[in-house]
Design a protein around this motif. Structure first.
Motif, PDB file in Angstrom:
ATOM      1  N   ARG A 136      43.331   8.809  18.955  1.00  0.00           N
ATOM      2  CA  ARG A 136      43.917   9.501  17.800  1.00  0.00           C
ATOM      3  C   ARG A 136      45.067  10.377  18.302  1.00  0.00           C
ATOM      4  NH1 ARG A 136      38.782  10.836  17.782  1.00  0.00           N
ATOM      5  NH2 ARG A 136      39.269  13.049  17.931  1.00  0.00           N
ATOM      6  N   GLY A 147      54.667  11.040   9.577  1.00  0.00           N
ATOM      7  CA  GLY A 147      53.707  10.269   8.801  1.00  0.00           C
ATOM      8  C   GLY A 147      53.960   8.784   8.891  1.00  0.00           C
ATOM      9  N   SER A 148      53.436   8.040   7.902  1.00  0.00           N
ATOM     10  CA  SER A 148      53.468   6.579   7.961  1.00  0.00           C
ATOM     11  C   SER A 148      54.851   5.994   7.717  1.00  0.00           C
ATOM     12  CB  SER A 148      52.493   5.996   6.930  1.00  0.00           C
ATOM     13  OG  SER A 148      52.875   6.401   5.617  1.00  0.00           O
ATOM     14  N   ASN A 149      55.730   6.731   7.103  1.00  0.00           N
ATOM     15  CA  ASN A 149      57.053   6.200   6.768  1.00  0.00           C
ATOM     16  C   ASN A 149      58.113   6.868   7.634  1.00  0.00           C
ATOM     17  OD1 ASN A 149      58.760   4.505   5.278  1.00  0.00           O
ATOM     18  ND2 ASN A 149      59.312   6.169   3.897  1.00  0.00           N
ATOM     19  N   GLN A 169      55.123   6.453  13.309  1.00  0.00           N
ATOM     20  CA  GLN A 169      54.132   5.431  12.988  1.00  0.00           C
ATOM     21  C   GLN A 169      54.399   4.157  13.783  1.00  0.00           C
ATOM     22  OE1 GLN A 169      51.490   5.973  10.659  1.00  0.00           O
ATOM     23  NE2 GLN A 169      50.708   4.163  11.737  1.00  0.00           N
ATOM     24  N   GLU A 179      46.425   5.480  17.351  1.00  0.00           N
ATOM     25  CA  GLU A 179      46.251   5.641  15.899  1.00  0.00           C
ATOM     26  C   GLU A 179      46.932   6.944  15.471  1.00  0.00           C
ATOM     27  OE1 GLU A 179      42.762   6.684  12.612  1.00  0.00           O
ATOM     28  OE2 GLU A 179      42.205   6.146  14.672  1.00  0.00           O
ATOM     29  N   LYS A 200      48.694   9.134   9.367  1.00  0.00           N
ATOM     30  CA  LYS A 200      49.144   7.898   8.724  1.00  0.00           C
ATOM     31  C   LYS A 200      49.045   7.936   7.202  1.00  0.00           C
ATOM     32  CE  LYS A 200      44.671   5.520   9.366  1.00  0.00           C
ATOM     33  NZ  LYS A 200      43.980   6.657  10.032  1.00  0.00           N
ATOM     34  N   ASP A 201      48.192   8.810   6.649  1.00  0.00           N
ATOM     35  CA  ASP A 201      48.072   8.898   5.189  1.00  0.00           C
ATOM     36  C   ASP A 201      49.159   9.772   4.570  1.00  0.00           C
ATOM     37  OD1 ASP A 201      45.842   7.247   5.179  1.00  0.00           O
ATOM     38  OD2 ASP A 201      44.452   8.930   5.434  1.00  0.00           O
ATOM     39  N   LEU A 202      49.955  10.414   5.412  1.00  0.00           N
ATOM     40  CA  LEU A 202      51.066  11.218   4.929  1.00  0.00           C
ATOM     41  C   LEU A 202      52.351  10.402   5.015  1.00  0.00           C
ATOM     42  CD1 LEU A 202      50.205  14.592   6.716  1.00  0.00           C
ATOM     43  CD2 LEU A 202      49.497  13.817   4.439  1.00  0.00           C
ATOM     44  N   LYS A 203      53.383  10.859   4.342  1.00  0.00           N
ATOM     45  CA  LYS A 203      54.643  10.120   4.303  1.00  0.00           C
ATOM     46  C   LYS A 203      55.765  10.897   4.983  1.00  0.00           C
ATOM     47  CE  LYS A 203      53.086   6.698   1.728  1.00  0.00           C
ATOM     48  NZ  LYS A 203      53.004   5.307   2.252  1.00  0.00           N
ATOM     49  N   GLN A 234      44.395  21.398   8.979  1.00  0.00           N
ATOM     50  CA  GLN A 234      44.486  19.946   8.949  1.00  0.00           C
ATOM     51  C   GLN A 234      44.381  19.367  10.354  1.00  0.00           C
ATOM     52  OE1 GLN A 234      45.214  17.299   6.170  1.00  0.00           O
ATOM     53  NE2 GLN A 234      44.050  16.651   7.973  1.00  0.00           N
ATOM     54  N   TRP A 270      41.618  16.672  11.988  1.00  0.00           N
ATOM     55  CA  TRP A 270      41.994  15.446  12.698  1.00  0.00           C
ATOM     56  C   TRP A 270      41.489  15.472  14.146  1.00  0.00           C
ATOM     57  CZ3 TRP A 270      47.706  15.997  10.806  1.00  0.00           C
ATOM     58  CH2 TRP A 270      47.857  15.375   9.553  1.00  0.00           C
TER      59      TRP A 270
END
Length: 394
Positions: free
Chosen positions: A230, A246-248, A252, A261, A265-268, A277, A281
């Motif tokens: 992670r 994040g993922s975008n 990523q 990982e 990844k659930d954030l943008k 937070q 994680w």
């Protein structure tokens, strides 16, 4: 600069000189001693003028979809609002003498990078045309650019440059879905079109794909048994604010490609996060980019006021890593992008890539692509970039 392209470049220059000579000869009949030109002669003269004009220009379609007419002979280049591009430009050109303007953030990285060791004149490039983060057209005009290269996402730059009638070509960071290697390829390919050196572009970009394939195939062979740690990327961390990738965003792609990982990844995009937070994680690895001044030691020593990093596993296990900085910061696409992939792979999957000697890889890359022999001190500088490279204060 790759030595293989020298003959290609020499041939291209020779062709341009020949075409220029032919154009000059074609204009001869218009200067004939005949007492009066016929209508046919006038038409030929006009056609010759149009041909000369066409030969002096080149048309490209940029990453914003704009068709841009640029001079065929470009000697003065300004790069605004796309920070990594000066390093890519120097790699492509094998020199920096045509670069007359760059963003202050690019200069902050340059001053603390290997770039001026190879191209010392880059430190003389002007940054005065950027005022308070915005393009100042009066200062830009003083630089007399043949073309301005800018970020496709910066519509403000486009509007200012268009109104001023300055040829401007857009380079995108987001069009290629934050695939770092593909973005690097498209940046280099567009430069090839701008400067009429497409073969040079292919030679440079192809190596990035070779490295990516090498790393991904090794990871794929490990199969489902592969444990992906992670990982958290501290993209921007200053003034009490933390932003991650994040993922975008490029983070990523980096983590997916090199066997980790992304905990975010659930954030943008560039998402703001807090310590609560991060505690949830509990990342096993943390990467700090060179867009923030903090170093791994700041987290290990828990010296950042208002932030307690002692509870985070990556800090406890001493697995906090600062992105290297070679010709530019290694997080976004840049001229050292293939090296970024290899370095991240050694951190995320040390057992899989235990035979990958990054010291050797960096030396060989710089010899091949920049024709430069790095000293021991310079290799250490790449691996341990200064906080000043961020352009920010702790």
């Amino acid at each position: 600069m790759i030595k293989l392209n020298k003959k290609i470049i020499t041939l291209a220059v020779s062709v341009v000189i020949l075409l220029t000579a032919l154009t000059g000869c074609a204009s001869g009949p218009a200067q004939s001693s005949a007492p009066q030109a016929s209508g046919s002669q006038e038409a030929n003269s006009q056609d010759g003028g149009a041909s000369a004009q066409k030969a002096a220009e080149r048309t490209v379609v940029d990453h914003a979809g704009n068709t841009v007419v640029i001079p065929a002979d470009i000697n003065r280049v300004v790069i605004s609002s796309i920070m990594p591009l000066p390093s890519v430009f120097c790699l492509f050109e094998g020199a920096s003498d045509k670069l007359v303007g760059m963003d202050p953030s690019s200069m902050a990285a340059a001053k603390n990078s290997i770039l001026p060791k190879i191209y010392p004149e880059v430190l003389n490039v002007s940054t005065d045309f950027i005022k308070d983060g915005s393009l100042n057209i009066e200062e830009l005009m003083k630089l007399k650019p043949d073309v301005v290269l800018y970020s496709a996402d910066n519509t403000a730059d486009y509007e200012v440059l268009s109104k001023a009638g300055i040829p401007a070509v857009a380079f995108s960071t987001s069009k290629f879905k934050f695939d770092t290697v593909k973005t690097f390829d498209n940046w280099v390919s567009l430069m090839g079109e701008i400067f009429g050196q497409q073969e040079t572009a292919k030679q440079i970009a192809s190596y990035g794909y070779e490295v990516k394939d090498e790393i991904t195939k090794t990871i794929e062979k490990a199969g489902d048994s592969l444990k992906r740690p992670r990982a958290l990327i501290l993209f921007r961390y200053d003034n009490g604010s933390i932003k991650t990738s994040g993922s975008n965003f490029f983070g990523q792609y980096w983590l997916d490609t090199t066997g980790a990982e992304n905990v975010a990844k659930d954030l943008k995009g560039m998402a703001e996060i807090n310590m609560e937070q991060i505690y949830q994680w509990d990342p096993e690895i943390i990467f700090i980019t060179n867009f923030t001044p903090y170093q791994p030691e700041d987290l290990y020593e828990n010296s950042i006021n208002g932030f307690d990093w002692s509870r985070v596993k990556a800090v406890q296990d001493k697995k906090v890593y600062k992105f290297p900085l070679g010709m530019y910061r290694w997080f976004p696409p840049a001229s050292d992008t293939p090296l970024s992939i290899k370095w991240l792979a050694t951190k995320n999957q040390p057992e899989l890539f235990k035979d990958l000697d990054m010291d050797k890889e960096i030396r060989e890359y710089y010899k091949k692509f920049y024709s430069y022999d790095l000293s021991d001190e310079q290799v250490e500088q790449i691996f341990h970039p200064s906080s000043e490279a961020s352009g920010l204060k702790k």
